[in-house]
Design a protein around this motif. Structure first.
Motif, PDB file in Angstrom:
ATOM      1  N   TYR A   1     -22.407  -2.554   3.327  1.00 23.35           N
ATOM      2  CA  TYR A   1     -21.180  -1.959   3.855  1.00 23.35           C
ATOM      3  C   TYR A   1     -19.942  -2.541   3.144  1.00 23.35           C
ATOM      4  CZ  TYR A   1     -23.773   0.181   7.721  1.00 23.35           C
ATOM      5  OH  TYR A   1     -24.623   0.937   8.476  1.00 23.35           O
ATOM      6  N   GLU A   2     -19.957  -3.825   2.881  1.00 24.00           N
ATOM      7  CA  GLU A   2     -18.825  -4.440   2.176  1.00 24.00           C
ATOM      8  C   GLU A   2     -18.688  -3.884   0.758  1.00 24.00           C
ATOM      9  OE1 GLU A   2     -19.702  -8.559   2.495  1.00 24.00           O
ATOM     10  OE2 GLU A   2     -18.732  -8.791   4.467  1.00 24.00           O
ATOM     11  N   GLN A   3     -19.807  -3.578   0.105  1.00 21.28           N
ATOM     12  CA  GLN A   3     -19.740  -2.948  -1.212  1.00 21.28           C
ATOM     13  C   GLN A   3     -19.121  -1.554  -1.126  1.00 21.28           C
ATOM     14  OE1 GLN A   3     -23.531  -3.016  -3.208  1.00 21.28           O
ATOM     15  NE2 GLN A   3     -23.900  -5.187  -2.725  1.00 21.28           N
ATOM     16  N   VAL A   4     -19.470  -0.826  -0.050  1.00 26.69           N
ATOM     17  CA  VAL A   4     -18.897   0.522   0.120  1.00 26.69           C
ATOM     18  C   VAL A   4     -17.383   0.420   0.279  1.00 26.69           C
ATOM     19  CG1 VAL A   4     -18.833   2.541   1.619  1.00 26.69           C
ATOM     20  CG2 VAL A   4     -21.012   1.446   1.110  1.00 26.69           C
ATOM     21  N   VAL A   5     -16.921  -0.534   1.111  1.00 29.41           N
ATOM     22  CA  VAL A   5     -15.482  -0.708   1.344  1.00 29.41           C
ATOM     23  C   VAL A   5     -14.770  -1.098   0.049  1.00 29.41           C
ATOM     24  CG1 VAL A   5     -13.779  -2.090   2.580  1.00 29.41           C
ATOM     25  CG2 VAL A   5     -15.828  -1.295   3.770  1.00 29.41           C
ATOM     26  N   GLU A   6     -15.421  -1.951  -0.750  1.00 31.56           N
ATOM     27  CA  GLU A   6     -14.788  -2.439  -1.977  1.00 31.56           C
ATOM     28  C   GLU A   6     -14.757  -1.369  -3.075  1.00 31.56           C
ATOM     29  OE1 GLU A   6     -15.571  -5.894  -5.388  1.00 31.56           O
ATOM     30  OE2 GLU A   6     -16.760  -5.853  -3.530  1.00 31.56           O
ATOM     31  N   ARG A   7     -15.856  -0.619  -3.236  1.00 30.41           N
ATOM     32  CA  ARG A   7     -15.983   0.302  -4.378  1.00 30.41           C
ATOM     33  C   ARG A   7     -15.483   1.718  -4.071  1.00 30.41           C
ATOM     34  NH1 ARG A   7     -22.017  -1.699  -6.393  1.00 30.41           N
ATOM     35  NH2 ARG A   7     -21.461  -3.922  -6.595  1.00 30.41           N
ATOM     36  N   PHE A   8     -15.412   2.072  -2.782  1.00 28.28           N
ATOM     37  CA  PHE A   8     -14.957   3.421  -2.428  1.00 28.28           C
ATOM     38  C   PHE A   8     -13.873   3.319  -1.352  1.00 28.28           C
ATOM     39  CE2 PHE A   8     -19.402   3.589  -3.731  1.00 28.28           C
ATOM     40  CZ  PHE A   8     -19.354   4.521  -4.755  1.00 28.28           C
ATOM     41  N   PRO A   9     -12.748   2.686  -1.675  1.00 28.37           N
ATOM     42  CA  PRO A   9     -11.693   2.502  -0.666  1.00 28.37           C
ATOM     43  C   PRO A   9     -11.030   3.834  -0.281  1.00 28.37           C
ATOM     44  CG  PRO A   9     -10.907   1.828  -2.833  1.00 28.37           C
ATOM     45  CD  PRO A   9     -12.353   2.156  -3.010  1.00 28.37           C
ATOM     46  N   ASN A  10     -10.422   3.806   0.902  1.00 29.35           N
ATOM     47  CA  ASN A  10      -9.662   4.962   1.396  1.00 29.35           C
ATOM     48  C   ASN A  10     -10.531   6.207   1.540  1.00 29.35           C
ATOM     49  OD1 ASN A  10      -7.317   3.334   1.354  1.00 29.35           O
ATOM     50  ND2 ASN A  10      -6.988   3.827  -0.818  1.00 29.35           N
ATOM     51  N   THR A  11     -11.800   6.020   1.905  1.00 33.54           N
ATOM     52  CA  THR A  11     -12.697   7.154   2.145  1.00 33.54           C
ATOM     53  C   THR A  11     -13.264   7.045   3.554  1.00 33.54           C
ATOM     54  OG1 THR A  11     -14.617   5.970   1.288  1.00 33.54           O
ATOM     55  CG2 THR A  11     -13.326   7.262  -0.301  1.00 33.54           C
ATOM     56  N   GLU A  12     -13.832   8.167   4.018  1.00 28.18           N
ATOM     57  CA  GLU A  12     -14.449   8.163   5.334  1.00 28.18           C
ATOM     58  C   GLU A  12     -15.621   7.187   5.389  1.00 28.18           C
ATOM     59  OE1 GLU A  12     -14.953   9.299   9.319  1.00 28.18           O
ATOM     60  OE2 GLU A  12     -13.313   9.554   7.882  1.00 28.18           O
ATOM     61  N   LYS A  13     -16.350   7.087   4.254  1.00 26.79           N
ATOM     62  CA  LYS A  13     -17.476   6.154   4.206  1.00 26.79           C
ATOM     63  C   LYS A  13     -16.991   4.723   4.388  1.00 26.79           C
ATOM     64  CE  LYS A  13     -18.641   7.541   0.089  1.00 26.79           C
ATOM     65  NZ  LYS A  13     -17.806   8.695  -0.068  1.00 26.79           N
ATOM     66  N   ALA A  14     -15.863   4.391   3.756  1.00 24.44           N
ATOM     67  CA  ALA A  14     -15.333   3.027   3.864  1.00 24.44           C
ATOM     68  C   ALA A  14     -14.886   2.737   5.294  1.00 24.44           C
ATOM     69  CB  ALA A  14     -14.168   2.837   2.895  1.00 24.44           C
ATOM     70  N   ARG A  15     -14.259   3.710   5.968  1.00 24.16           N
ATOM     71  CA  ARG A  15     -13.820   3.488   7.341  1.00 24.16           C
ATOM     72  C   ARG A  15     -15.008   3.263   8.272  1.00 24.16           C
ATOM     73  NH1 ARG A  15     -13.404   5.917  11.977  1.00 24.16           N
ATOM     74  NH2 ARG A  15     -14.402   7.810  11.202  1.00 24.16           N
ATOM     75  N   LYS A  16     -16.051   4.093   8.145  1.00 25.74           N
ATOM     76  CA  LYS A  16     -17.239   3.919   8.991  1.00 25.74           C
ATOM     77  C   LYS A  16     -17.937   2.598   8.689  1.00 25.74           C
ATOM     78  CE  LYS A  16     -18.244   8.846   9.724  1.00 25.74           C
ATOM     79  NZ  LYS A  16     -19.242   9.920   9.525  1.00 25.74           N
ATOM     80  N   SER A  17     -17.980   2.238   7.417  1.00 28.76           N
ATOM     81  CA  SER A  17     -18.622   0.969   7.047  1.00 28.76           C
ATOM     82  C   SER A  17     -17.874  -0.192   7.679  1.00 28.76           C
ATOM     83  CB  SER A  17     -18.659   0.818   5.520  1.00 28.76           C
ATOM     84  OG  SER A  17     -19.445   1.822   4.936  1.00 28.76           O
ATOM     85  N   GLN A  18     -16.534  -0.131   7.684  1.00 29.93           N
ATOM     86  CA  GLN A  18     -15.748  -1.210   8.287  1.00 29.93           C
ATOM     87  C   GLN A  18     -16.022  -1.321   9.785  1.00 29.93           C
ATOM     88  OE1 GLN A  18     -13.665  -3.133   6.213  1.00 29.93           O
ATOM     89  NE2 GLN A  18     -13.880  -4.452   7.989  1.00 29.93           N
ATOM     90  N   ASN A  19     -16.185  -0.166  10.454  1.00 27.94           N
ATOM     91  CA  ASN A  19     -16.512  -0.175  11.885  1.00 27.94           C
ATOM     92  C   ASN A  19     -17.872  -0.824  12.135  1.00 27.94           C
ATOM     93  OD1 ASN A  19     -14.109   1.073  12.622  1.00 27.94           O
ATOM     94  ND2 ASN A  19     -14.967   3.141  12.520  1.00 27.94           N
ATOM     95  N   TYR A  20     -18.850  -0.481  11.288  1.00 28.31           N
ATOM     96  CA  TYR A  20     -20.188  -1.071  11.444  1.00 28.31           C
ATOM     97  C   TYR A  20     -20.147  -2.580  11.230  1.00 28.31           C
ATOM     98  CZ  TYR A  20     -22.601   3.426  11.703  1.00 28.31           C
ATOM     99  OH  TYR A  20     -23.059   4.639  12.101  1.00 28.31           O
ATOM    100  N   ILE A  21     -19.348  -3.023  10.264  1.00 27.42           N
ATOM    101  CA  ILE A  21     -19.241  -4.466   9.998  1.00 27.42           C
ATOM    102  C   ILE A  21     -18.690  -5.181  11.221  1.00 27.42           C
ATOM    103  CG2 ILE A  21     -18.043  -6.213   8.613  1.00 27.42           C
ATOM    104  CD1 ILE A  21     -18.198  -4.254   6.251  1.00 27.42           C
ATOM    105  N   ARG A  22     -17.634  -4.631  11.816  1.00 30.19           N
ATOM    106  CA  ARG A  22     -17.062  -5.257  13.016  1.00 30.19           C
ATOM    107  C   ARG A  22     -18.047  -5.261  14.182  1.00 30.19           C
ATOM    108  NH1 ARG A  22     -12.167  -2.458  11.422  1.00 30.19           N
ATOM    109  NH2 ARG A  22     -12.691  -0.772  12.865  1.00 30.19           N
TER     110      ARG A  22
END
Length: 463
Positions: free
Chosen positions: A437-458
């Motif tokens: 999930y952290e890779q998704v947030v880092e490599r694909f910022p400002n996307t729906e995938k990054a937002r959902k990944s951040q929620n899962y991390i929390r």
């Protein structure tokens, strides 16, 4: 409470305001888990440890990620002297949530004191040895081992119960009751302890019977032993008996000193000399044999080193030949234009990674990279299709294999990386899921995938 589907904070409604998922049943399950946890907490406060264990197990059946329940279960096991079971629960808790978790303190408390941890290990070994003695009907040895266990870990309830059971078998009711009372002070509602205690109370004499027997007997100390002699059987000619015993002892000592002892001493000395001579001869023969064996070992070691070097060289040549053959086969399949890019990719992946990194030539690597780039897009797309279909079918191991392969061939495929993290999350590998999930947030910022990944991390980290 967070949504199990998207990680959004839930409201009082029976659906998620973030993704619309039905969370009514999910809320009931979580509330039931919390009720079992609160019930276990109440039981633990009044030392009903067995009842607390049952409630905590029910709580964890409903919510296996309930950190507080997992930590409390470890504490209850530790209080009952079951250190291994306690460590197991704390380690599971730590793997579920590695940060801001008091289980880390409990584990460090044991690991930072090697002497204490070794004492617990010895306790388990001696308890298992006592069980073995019981199966072999060596009850006296089992009692000795269990006394050592209790002296090292006084809160080990199972050891006290087994020791009390052995006392019951030997009809030592007072000792059994003493051990059971101590076990009951640790775990106030243990069913097995209460059953044993009822049996002991049934068999023990009443207070009136003890007083009557005490009045009918004479009690005196002989060394460390207490002798109880009934009044009706008191020997009134004790002085004459004592004189006869002293005379008999004197006669026996005299006969042994003048007749038996010298002959036995001489015989023992002769046996010692004969055994010393035999042992010396055996030792000389063993020394010669050891020297011969040492020489053979040295020769065999040299021969082994020579064969090992030859084998290493042959294996290196074999790896090189095999890698070249696999690359040639992959090139031929691609040149034939069969359209089977997956077979080409399989052939490339069979090439040894260590050989590619350390021994492959530049031309070999260039041809490898060119061929991999030529089939990469097609392989990535096919692997993603298979992996995503497996994810939808809840076949997560197959999904992980194909999604990892898809992303390795096409690093721009963010969906493959995001669904890979979801697959790890589904199988419970939370550390790996957070990493993806952290890779998704880092490599694909400002996307729906990054937002959902951040929620899962929390959600995983409990934030």
């Amino acid at each position: 409470m967070y949504c199990f589907n998207c990680g959004c904070l839930l409201s009082e409604k029976n659906f998620c305001t973030g993704c619309g998922a039905d969370v009514g049943l999910y809320k009931k399950i979580m509330y039931a888990a919390n009720r079992f946890y609160n019930d276990a907490l109440d039981k633990a406060k009044v030392r009903d440890l067995s009842g607390a264990v049952l409630s905590l197990r029910q709580c964890l059946k409903l919510d296996r990620c309930h950190i507080d329940a997992r930590n409390l279960l470890g504490l209850v096991y530790f209080e009952r002297g079951e250190v291994v079971a306690a460590l197991s629960q704390w380690i599971i808790s730590k793997n579920t949530r590695s940060e801001k978790n008091i289980a880390n303190d409990y584990i460090n408390m044991l690991q930072e004191n090697p002497g204490r941890l070794d004492a617990y290990n010895q306790t388990i070994k001696k308890y298992n040895m006592a069980l073995t003695y019981c199966r072999q009907d060596s009850l006296d040895l089992a009692v000795i081992q269990l006394k050592k266990v209790i002296s090292m870990n006084s809160r080990f309830v199972q050891a006290r119960q087994l020791l009390a059971l052995l006392y019951i078998k030997n009809q030592e009711w007072e000792k059994a009751k003493k051990e059971l009372d101590k076990a009951l002070s640790i775990d106030a509602n243990n069913t097995m302890t209460l059953r044993y205690l009822r049996e002991v109370d049934t068999m023990m004499p009443t207070e009136e019977e003890r007083l009557r027997k005490k009045k009918e007997a004479i009690v005196y100390q002989s060394g460390n032993d207490t002798v109880i002699q009934p009044l009706g059987k008191k020997d009134r000619s004790w002085l004459q008996t004592l004189v006869n015993m002293m005379i008999g002892v004197g006669i026996g000592v005299g006969i042994a000193w003048f007749l038996v002892l010298p002959a036995r001493v001489q015989k023992a000395q002769e046996e010692v000399n004969a055994r010393y001579k035999a042992v010396s001869e055996q030792l000389d023969a063993k020394n010669v044999q050891v020297n011969e064996l040492t020489t053979q070992v040295n020769e065999l070691s040299q021969e082994k080193d020579s064969l090992t070097n030859s084998l290493s060289a042959a294996q290196a040549d074999k790896v090189q030949i095999q890698a070249n053959t696999q690359l040639i086969e992959a090139v031929l399949m691609h040149m034939n234009g069969t359209g089977d890019e997956m077979a080409v990719a399989d052939a490339l992946e069979n090439i040894d990674d260590e050989y590619m990194q350390n021994e492959a030539t530049e031309s070999f690597k260039a041809l490898y990279d060119a061929l991999k780039g030529s089939v990469g897009k097609v392989v990535a797309r096919k692997c993603y299709d298979v992996g995503y279909a497996a994810f939808r079918a809840e076949e997560y191991e197959t999904a992980i294999t194909n999604l990892e392969r898809a992303y390795s061939y096409d690093a721009t495929n963010g969906e493959a990386l995001y669904n890979l993290g979801n697959s790890y999350n589904k199988i419970g590998n939370l550390d790996k899921a957070v990493e993806i999930y952290e890779q998704v947030v880092e490599r694909f910022p400002n996307t729906e995938k990054a937002r959902k990944s951040q929620n899962y991390i929390r959600e995983i980290k409990g934030e």
